[in-house]
Design a protein around this motif. Structure first.
Motif, PDB file in Angstrom:
ATOM      1  N   THR A 741      59.699  27.240  40.810  1.00 44.46           N
ATOM      2  CA  THR A 741      59.795  28.645  40.393  1.00 44.46           C
ATOM      3  C   THR A 741      58.488  29.019  39.683  1.00 44.46           C
ATOM      4  OG1 THR A 741      60.972  27.812  38.448  1.00 44.46           O
ATOM      5  CG2 THR A 741      62.291  28.835  40.174  1.00 44.46           C
ATOM      6  N   PRO A 742      57.590  29.707  40.356  1.00 42.13           N
ATOM      7  CA  PRO A 742      56.308  30.069  39.743  1.00 42.13           C
ATOM      8  C   PRO A 742      56.472  31.216  38.745  1.00 42.13           C
ATOM      9  CG  PRO A 742      56.434  30.969  41.952  1.00 42.13           C
ATOM     10  CD  PRO A 742      57.680  30.152  41.766  1.00 42.13           C
ATOM     11  N   TRP A 743      57.204  30.966  37.692  1.00 40.71           N
ATOM     12  CA  TRP A 743      57.547  32.036  36.761  1.00 40.71           C
ATOM     13  C   TRP A 743      56.351  32.504  35.946  1.00 40.71           C
ATOM     14  CZ3 TRP A 743      56.819  31.186  31.558  1.00 40.71           C
ATOM     15  CH2 TRP A 743      56.675  29.865  31.133  1.00 40.71           C
ATOM     16  N   ARG A 744      55.366  31.619  35.710  1.00 40.23           N
ATOM     17  CA  ARG A 744      54.218  32.019  34.868  1.00 40.23           C
ATOM     18  C   ARG A 744      53.394  33.106  35.547  1.00 40.23           C
ATOM     19  NH1 ARG A 744      54.795  26.638  34.580  1.00 40.23           N
ATOM     20  NH2 ARG A 744      55.133  25.657  32.533  1.00 40.23           N
ATOM     21  N   THR A 745      53.078  32.920  36.826  1.00 45.64           N
ATOM     22  CA  THR A 745      52.292  33.959  37.508  1.00 45.64           C
ATOM     23  C   THR A 745      53.095  35.259  37.620  1.00 45.64           C
ATOM     24  OG1 THR A 745      53.036  32.952  39.578  1.00 45.64           O
ATOM     25  CG2 THR A 745      50.808  32.435  38.835  1.00 45.64           C
ATOM     26  N   ALA A 746      54.395  35.136  37.863  1.00 44.88           N
ATOM     27  CA  ALA A 746      55.223  36.333  37.938  1.00 44.88           C
ATOM     28  C   ALA A 746      55.250  37.050  36.596  1.00 44.88           C
ATOM     29  CB  ALA A 746      56.638  35.948  38.369  1.00 44.88           C
ATOM     30  N   ALA A 747      55.398  36.274  35.497  1.00 43.62           N
ATOM     31  CA  ALA A 747      55.389  36.882  34.160  1.00 43.62           C
ATOM     32  C   ALA A 747      54.019  37.458  33.835  1.00 43.62           C
ATOM     33  CB  ALA A 747      55.794  35.839  33.122  1.00 43.62           C
ATOM     34  N   ALA A 748      52.953  36.807  34.322  1.00 42.33           N
ATOM     35  CA  ALA A 748      51.601  37.303  34.059  1.00 42.33           C
ATOM     36  C   ALA A 748      51.403  38.690  34.664  1.00 42.33           C
ATOM     37  CB  ALA A 748      50.570  36.326  34.616  1.00 42.33           C
ATOM     38  N   ARG A 785      45.166  33.856  42.844  1.00 41.33           N
ATOM     39  CA  ARG A 785      45.334  35.298  43.059  1.00 41.33           C
ATOM     40  C   ARG A 785      45.706  36.007  41.768  1.00 41.33           C
ATOM     41  NH1 ARG A 785      50.185  37.759  43.713  1.00 41.33           N
ATOM     42  NH2 ARG A 785      51.242  35.853  44.413  1.00 41.33           N
ATOM     43  N   VAL A 786      46.701  35.479  41.057  1.00 43.53           N
ATOM     44  CA  VAL A 786      47.184  36.157  39.848  1.00 43.53           C
ATOM     45  C   VAL A 786      46.151  36.067  38.735  1.00 43.53           C
ATOM     46  CG1 VAL A 786      49.001  36.192  38.113  1.00 43.53           C
ATOM     47  CG2 VAL A 786      49.575  35.772  40.509  1.00 43.53           C
ATOM     48  N   ARG A 795      34.362  38.226  38.242  1.00 46.11           N
ATOM     49  CA  ARG A 795      35.023  36.913  38.239  1.00 46.11           C
ATOM     50  C   ARG A 795      36.412  37.000  38.867  1.00 46.11           C
ATOM     51  NH1 ARG A 795      35.233  31.890  39.305  1.00 46.11           N
ATOM     52  NH2 ARG A 795      36.672  30.655  38.027  1.00 46.11           N
ATOM     53  N   GLY A 796      37.093  38.090  38.626  1.00 45.82           N
ATOM     54  CA  GLY A 796      38.407  38.266  39.237  1.00 45.82           C
ATOM     55  C   GLY A 796      38.320  38.352  40.749  1.00 45.82           C
ATOM     56  N   LEU A 797      37.275  39.051  41.259  1.00 47.22           N
ATOM     57  CA  LEU A 797      37.093  39.144  42.697  1.00 47.22           C
ATOM     58  C   LEU A 797      36.798  37.776  43.300  1.00 47.22           C
ATOM     59  CD1 LEU A 797      36.880  40.795  45.257  1.00 47.22           C
ATOM     60  CD2 LEU A 797      34.514  41.371  44.648  1.00 47.22           C
ATOM     61  N   GLU A 798      35.987  36.981  42.580  1.00 49.72           N
ATOM     62  CA  GLU A 798      35.685  35.631  43.077  1.00 49.72           C
ATOM     63  C   GLU A 798      36.953  34.789  43.167  1.00 49.72           C
ATOM     64  OE1 GLU A 798      32.838  34.189  40.320  1.00 49.72           O
ATOM     65  OE2 GLU A 798      31.160  35.371  41.143  1.00 49.72           O
ATOM     66  N   LEU A 799      37.801  34.917  42.170  1.00 54.74           N
ATOM     67  CA  LEU A 799      39.051  34.156  42.196  1.00 54.74           C
ATOM     68  C   LEU A 799      39.947  34.635  43.342  1.00 54.74           C
ATOM     69  CD1 LEU A 799      39.816  34.066  38.362  1.00 54.74           C
ATOM     70  CD2 LEU A 799      39.264  32.094  39.795  1.00 54.74           C
ATOM     71  N   ALA A 800      39.963  35.956  43.602  1.00 58.74           N
ATOM     72  CA  ALA A 800      40.766  36.477  44.705  1.00 58.74           C
ATOM     73  C   ALA A 800      40.245  35.971  46.045  1.00 58.74           C
ATOM     74  CB  ALA A 800      40.771  38.006  44.680  1.00 58.74           C
ATOM     75  N   GLU A 801      38.914  35.946  46.187  1.00 63.16           N
ATOM     76  CA  GLU A 801      38.343  35.442  47.435  1.00 63.16           C
ATOM     77  C   GLU A 801      38.621  33.942  47.598  1.00 63.16           C
ATOM     78  OE1 GLU A 801      34.320  36.603  46.866  1.00 63.16           O
ATOM     79  OE2 GLU A 801      34.573  38.552  47.873  1.00 63.16           O
ATOM     80  N   GLU A 802      38.598  33.222  46.487  1.00 61.03           N
ATOM     81  CA  GLU A 802      38.910  31.790  46.551  1.00 61.03           C
ATOM     82  C   GLU A 802      40.371  31.585  46.936  1.00 61.03           C
ATOM     83  OE1 GLU A 802      38.828  27.777  43.722  1.00 61.03           O
ATOM     84  OE2 GLU A 802      38.112  29.693  42.937  1.00 61.03           O
ATOM     85  N   ALA A 803      41.243  32.468  46.470  1.00 60.77           N
ATOM     86  CA  ALA A 803      42.662  32.372  46.832  1.00 60.77           C
ATOM     87  C   ALA A 803      42.851  32.558  48.331  1.00 60.77           C
ATOM     88  CB  ALA A 803      43.466  33.411  46.070  1.00 60.77           C
ATOM     89  N   VAL A 804      42.169  33.562  48.912  1.00 65.35           N
ATOM     90  CA  VAL A 804      42.278  33.790  50.352  1.00 65.35           C
ATOM     91  C   VAL A 804      41.722  32.607  51.122  1.00 65.35           C
ATOM     92  CG1 VAL A 804      41.494  35.235  52.262  1.00 65.35           C
ATOM     93  CG2 VAL A 804      42.259  36.302  50.135  1.00 65.35           C
ATOM     94  N   ALA A 805      40.610  32.099  50.677  1.00 66.16           N
ATOM     95  CA  ALA A 805      40.007  30.952  51.362  1.00 66.16           C
ATOM     96  C   ALA A 805      40.892  29.716  51.267  1.00 66.16           C
ATOM     97  CB  ALA A 805      38.635  30.660  50.750  1.00 66.16           C
ATOM     98  N   THR A 806      41.599  29.581  50.178  1.00 67.14           N
ATOM     99  CA  THR A 806      42.501  28.433  50.018  1.00 67.14           C
ATOM    100  C   THR A 806      43.717  28.565  50.913  1.00 67.14           C
ATOM    101  OG1 THR A 806      41.803  28.157  47.708  1.00 67.14           O
ATOM    102  CG2 THR A 806      43.919  27.170  48.340  1.00 67.14           C
ATOM    103  N   LEU A 807      44.228  29.776  51.060  1.00 66.25           N
ATOM    104  CA  LEU A 807      45.474  29.990  51.789  1.00 66.25           C
ATOM    105  C   LEU A 807      45.290  30.143  53.288  1.00 66.25           C
ATOM    106  CD1 LEU A 807      47.053  32.500  49.268  1.00 66.25           C
ATOM    107  CD2 LEU A 807      48.007  30.274  49.842  1.00 66.25           C
TER     108      LEU A 807
END
Length: 957
Positions: A741-748, A785-786, A795-807
């Motif tokens: 249950t990924p509750w931390r990202t959901a709560a974030a 992503r979160v 930095r947020g955009l870099e993390l989002a791009e890393e999320a897409v590349a990971t998935l």
């Protein structure tokens, strides 16, 4: 009988009698025979004829024949000719039939000389032989006298053939016959409405069916029903009783009894036996699970009735055909003859002794066994026979249990097992059957009965393996009631009885560890012991116990997915006791699903379910079904989840009676949100009272799912409460990894929506740290992503791009996570002013979401696209232009002749990913096979036809 009925249904008989009356008045008499089955109104027609004759000036002489007078010569004729007061000097008969017949004939001529006559003879079939012969002889000479004889005669097919009818030896020129048929439905309905003017159509139709075409039965029924019918509040119409006990004063069952009596004992036996056998037939419904073509062909009621009654099967077949023609029997959806209405069926059985009914069912069961018919068809008759049958009865009943369980009819299986327990059984076999019965009671949502039966089984002598099965089943039922500690006590006592059986003792320990999930404090103690025992004496834990440790360490963020799968595969390769194998397979399937090894998880679930005895209660069955739902959720297959929870037509109805929501309820709730059915999801979630739900991991998952619903419905504060409560409960169970249950990202995300940016970053960063321990694309990509959304900026955009590349490389196994990552990346690109790249991301997200039926995500992507200035449709649904970059690349390689495996190796993708992209490609290109790819792709090249936007075509391969 009412006038309207006579006018509509008996016009032919009235016209015939009227014509013959006129002939008699002119001096040329004759014989008219009104024939008909019992209850068709012969007597009423005879009375009408008498009234008509009297009105025309004829003297009417009446006689009603009786079976009590059949031994008295000329009894009917003497009764007929003695009905006129002024003619009382009937000469004494001498015992010489010829002389007596001549004397009676002279007396008739004497009467006729005084006045034209109508001789009304009712039920002439019951007359003595001398009277019947006299009437036949008289018919040959009536044309010279002003005498009309009108006789009624029962004409009905019986099991025992009846003597020839009165007119049979006579020339057709000497007798006029008229057969009175059954009462038509329209005429019967008119009579009902005449008696009950306020009766509704359904109640009227039920009365008509219960009357079965018989005026006798209809009038008797209406007499019993009394005053005006009362409305049924549910239907607005009154219910018609289905048992004679609800009728008063009992005219209807008395009329049915008279009908049976008039048919003779042989026919009555067959009629009652048919009613008894009908009790063991499945409900009259087309497509019933209990009826297959072989069952219908084998269960020939004619032969069963012949076996049960000893009657001639040819006569039985004729009787069934005749009763069907009259309306007393009606063929059901499978062709079996049934009584026209339950009330008629009940009346036929009234006053028939229970022992006779049992004998009929016993004879039917024996006959069906000899004919090799289906076990369940035989067992339905055994249900109505007391215990103490031959040994084959127990075998048949147990086979019927197996069939009913296979067809998912636990209630039927319970009935067969309860009947099997009425047989004389040794304790060991009784213990096994009680365990099965308790398990089936549980499957029928009757937990109290399940626990009672399983507890009874526990106290019977049995071999160790049977004791373990019973203990596991009983403890599972207790945990479902929230009695975790009682369940663990049961297992502890059972373990103490297994000295000398270490494998069985380890299985009981594994069951205790699994079932301790319902009590956090006990769970910690159990897993602490497991960890210590695995370090010092691994042989005490066993393979299934070690698999539970892998599961525990996975959720506690102590090992990676790679390490977990290495250990699980090693455990699966080891030999395992059959009783422990379900625990091993179920645990391994859950870990494989968390590790995104969805194909392997699918295989393990199938193995686990196939290896279990479906009629035994086992905790891993529920766990395996949960894992199957989790696999579908991981793939984003909302349609499968909704169909599994709500049926083929996924309409959300009332929540079934359960102590609390299950994990499958949680996945179904997420699927409703996924499909954009927010109101249905809210109604479904509101059906559970979480305040009265026992503490368990399924409640935690439901809290998470409800939080997702609340976010989607625009309630981030309510959602935050659910996510944080889920996290508190999970942490108390040492479940800290986001794999469940990924509750931390959901709560974030909720914190972010409510303006709590720093708190959101903290929660997302913690989840990323824990996700990197497990290290699967799904968990890491989601956390990236979160965290990117919470961080913002470059930095947020870099993390989002890393999320897409990971998935992206694992998109087939990560379900909707790639869609969410693309949506987040697109939004951040738009915020950074890179609108072209943003639209590409958002459009790809919309297309992927559309392919999975995620209406809500399609809408979010469309909203983001419009905010970025896009004017074209959100989803280019068909044609080459609808393909994503990955889909086009894979399609071109497939068009060049590469196999799916070769494409997967070339692009470093999973084979399932290739298959998923090709399926989507076929749908968008509106093709069904690989050989059509080249031509379809040419449409987008110079000179080729343009793509078509429109409704999505059905996918195919």
């Amino acid at each position: 009988m009412s006038g309207p009925f006579r006018a509509r249904e008996r016009d032919g008989a009235h016209a015939l009698v009227a014509a013959e009356i006129e002939r008699a008045r002119s001096g040329a008499g004759g014989l008219v025979v009104l024939r008909g089955a019992t209850g068709t109104g012969r007597t009423a027609e005879l009375e009408a004829a008498a009234e008509q004759a009297a009105a025309q000036g004829l003297r009417v002489l009446r006689a009603r024949c009786s079976s009590e007078d059949t031994a008295v010569p000329f009894a009917a004729v003497r009764h007929l000719l003695a009905t006129v007061p002024e003619f009382t000097d009937i000469p004494a008969l001498e015992g010489d039939d010829r002389a007596d017949a001549a004397r009676l004939w002279r007396l008739l001529c004497w009467y006729a000389a005084e006045h034209p006559l109508l001789l009304a003879v009712d039920d002439v079939h019951l007359a003595d032989d001398s009277s019947r012969h006299w009437l036949r002889e008289a018919a040959r000479h009536l044309d010279r006298l002003p005498v009309l004889v009108v006789a009624t005669e029962r004409s009905q097919y019986d099991i025992e053939p009846r003597p020839a009818g009165l007119p049979q030896p006579l020339s057709p020129s000497l007798v006029r016959t008229r057969t009175l048929g059954p009462l038509g439905d329209r005429a019967a309905a008119d009579l009902v409405r005449e008696a009950f003017p306020t009766a509704g159509p359904r109640w009227t139709a039920a009365c008509v069916r219960a009357a079965a075409g018989s005026p006798l039965l209809l009038h008797a029924l209406l007499d019993d029903l009394g005053g005006a019918p009362q409305d049924d509040p549910a239907t607005g119409e009154p219910p018609l009783p289905e048992t004679c006990a609800a009728l008063y004063p009992g005219s209807y069952p008395a009329a049915v009894s008279w009908w049976l009596h008039s048919a003779g004992p042989a026919t009555a036996d067959v009629a009652r036996c048919l009613a008894a056998l009908e009790q063991a037939w499945p409900p009259d419904a087309a497509g019933s699970a209990l009826d297959d073509p072989s069952d219908r062909a084998a269960s020939d009621p004619v032969h069963l009735l012949a076996e049960a009654t000893g009657a001639d099967p040819v006569r039985i077949a004729g009787w069934i055909a005749a009763m069907t023609r009259l309306g007393l029997l009606r063929p059901d959806a499978t062709g079996r003859p049934r009584y026209a209405h339950p009330l008629l069926h009940d009346a036929v059985l009234t006053d028939w002794p229970e022992t006779s009914r049992q004998a009929a069912h016993r004879a039917a069961a024996q006959a069906m066994l000899r004919r090799g018919e289906r076990a369940e068809a035989i067992a339905r008759h055994l249900l109505r026979v007391p215990g103490g049958e031959p040994p084959w009865a127990l075998r048949v009943l147990r086979d019927a249990v197996t069939v009913a369980v296979h067809d998912a009819r636990p209630d039927d299986a319970v009935g067969y097992l309860r009947r099997a327990l009425d047989e004389p059984l040794p304790d060991a076999l009784r213990q096994r059957l009680l365990t099965e019965l308790g398990s089936l009671h549980y499957a029928s949502a009757d937990a109290p009965a399940a626990i009672a039966r399983l507890a009874e089984a526990q106290h019977l002598a049995a071999e160790p393996r049977s004791r373990v099965r019973t203990a596991v089943a009983l403890s599972t039922a207790l945990v479902d009631r929230g009695e975790v500690r009682t369940a663990l006590e049961v297992l502890h006592r059972t373990e103490g009885q297994l000295s000398g059986h270490p494998d069985l003792a380890r299985t009981v320990q594994t069951a205790a560890a699994l079932l301790s999930d319902g009590d956090p404090a006990t769970r910690q103690q159990v897993y602490r012991w497991l960890c210590e025992a695995a370090d010092t004496s691994p042989e005490l834990v066993g393979t299934a116990g070690q698999a539970l440790l892998v599961r525990y360490e996975s959720t506690a963020a102590l090992i990676s997915a790679r390490e977990a799968m290495v250990r699980i595969r090693d455990l699966l390769a080891r030999p395992t006791d059959a009783l422990a194998e379900p625990f091993l397979l179920g645990t391994a399937a859950a870990v494989a699903q968390w590790a995104d090894e969805l194909d392997e998880a699918d295989r393990l679930v199938d193995l686990g379910l196939a290896g279990q005895r479906s009629m035994l209660l086992h905790p891993m069955r529920h766990a395996l079904l949960n894992t199957r739902a989790d696999i579908a959720a991981a793939r984003g297959d909302a349609a499968a989840l909704l169909a599994a929870r709500f049926g083929a037509d996924p309409v959300v109805g009332p929540v079934e009676s359960r102590p609390g929501p299950s994990n499958r309820d949680a996945t179904a709730l997420l699927a409703l949100v996924h499909a954009g059915r927010i109101e249905d999801a809210q109604r479904f979630a509101a059906g559970f009272d979480l305040h009265r739900t026992a503490e368990n991991f399924e409640l935690n998952r439901f809290l998470y799912a409800r939080g997702v619903l609340r976010v989607t419905a625009g309630d981030p504060a309510g959602a935050l409460h659910d996510f944080l409560e889920c996290g508190r409960r999970q942490s108390a169970r040492d479940v800290v990894s986001p794999v469940v249950t990924p509750w931390r990202t959901a709560a974030a995300l909720c914190r972010l929506a409510l303006g709590g940016g720093p708190d959101a970053v903290t929660l997302a960063a913690e989840e990323l740290r824990l996700a990197r321990v497990w290290n699967t694309p799904r968990t890491v990509g989601r956390a990236l992503r979160v965290l990117g959304a919470a961080t913002g900026g470059r930095r947020g955009l870099e993390l989002a791009e890393e999320a897409v590349a990971t998935l992206r490389p694992a998109s087939a196994a990560t379900g909707m996570e790639l869609v969410r990552a693309l949506l987040a990346q697109g939004r951040q690109l738009a915020a950074a002013g890179e609108r072209g790249r943003a639209r590409d991301c958002l459009r790809e997200a919309a297309e992927l979401a559309d392919g999975k039926g995620a209406v809500g995500m399609v809408n979010l992507a469309g909203q983001a696209l419009r905010q970025s200035g896009a004017r074209s449709p959100v989803v280019d649904r068909t044609g080459p232009g609808a393909l994503t970059g990955s889909e086009r690349r894979i399609a071109e390689l497939a068009a060049d002749g590469l196999t799916n495996t070769e494409i997967a190796d070339l692009l470093h993708l999973a084979r399932r990913t290739v298959e998923t992209h090709l399926t989507s490609t076929y749908r968008k290109l509106r093709i069904r096979r690989r050989t059509e790819l080249t031509e379809a792709l040419d449409r987008d090249r110079p000179g080729g036809p343009s793509g078509t936007a429109g409704v999505t075509a059905p996918s195919g391969r």
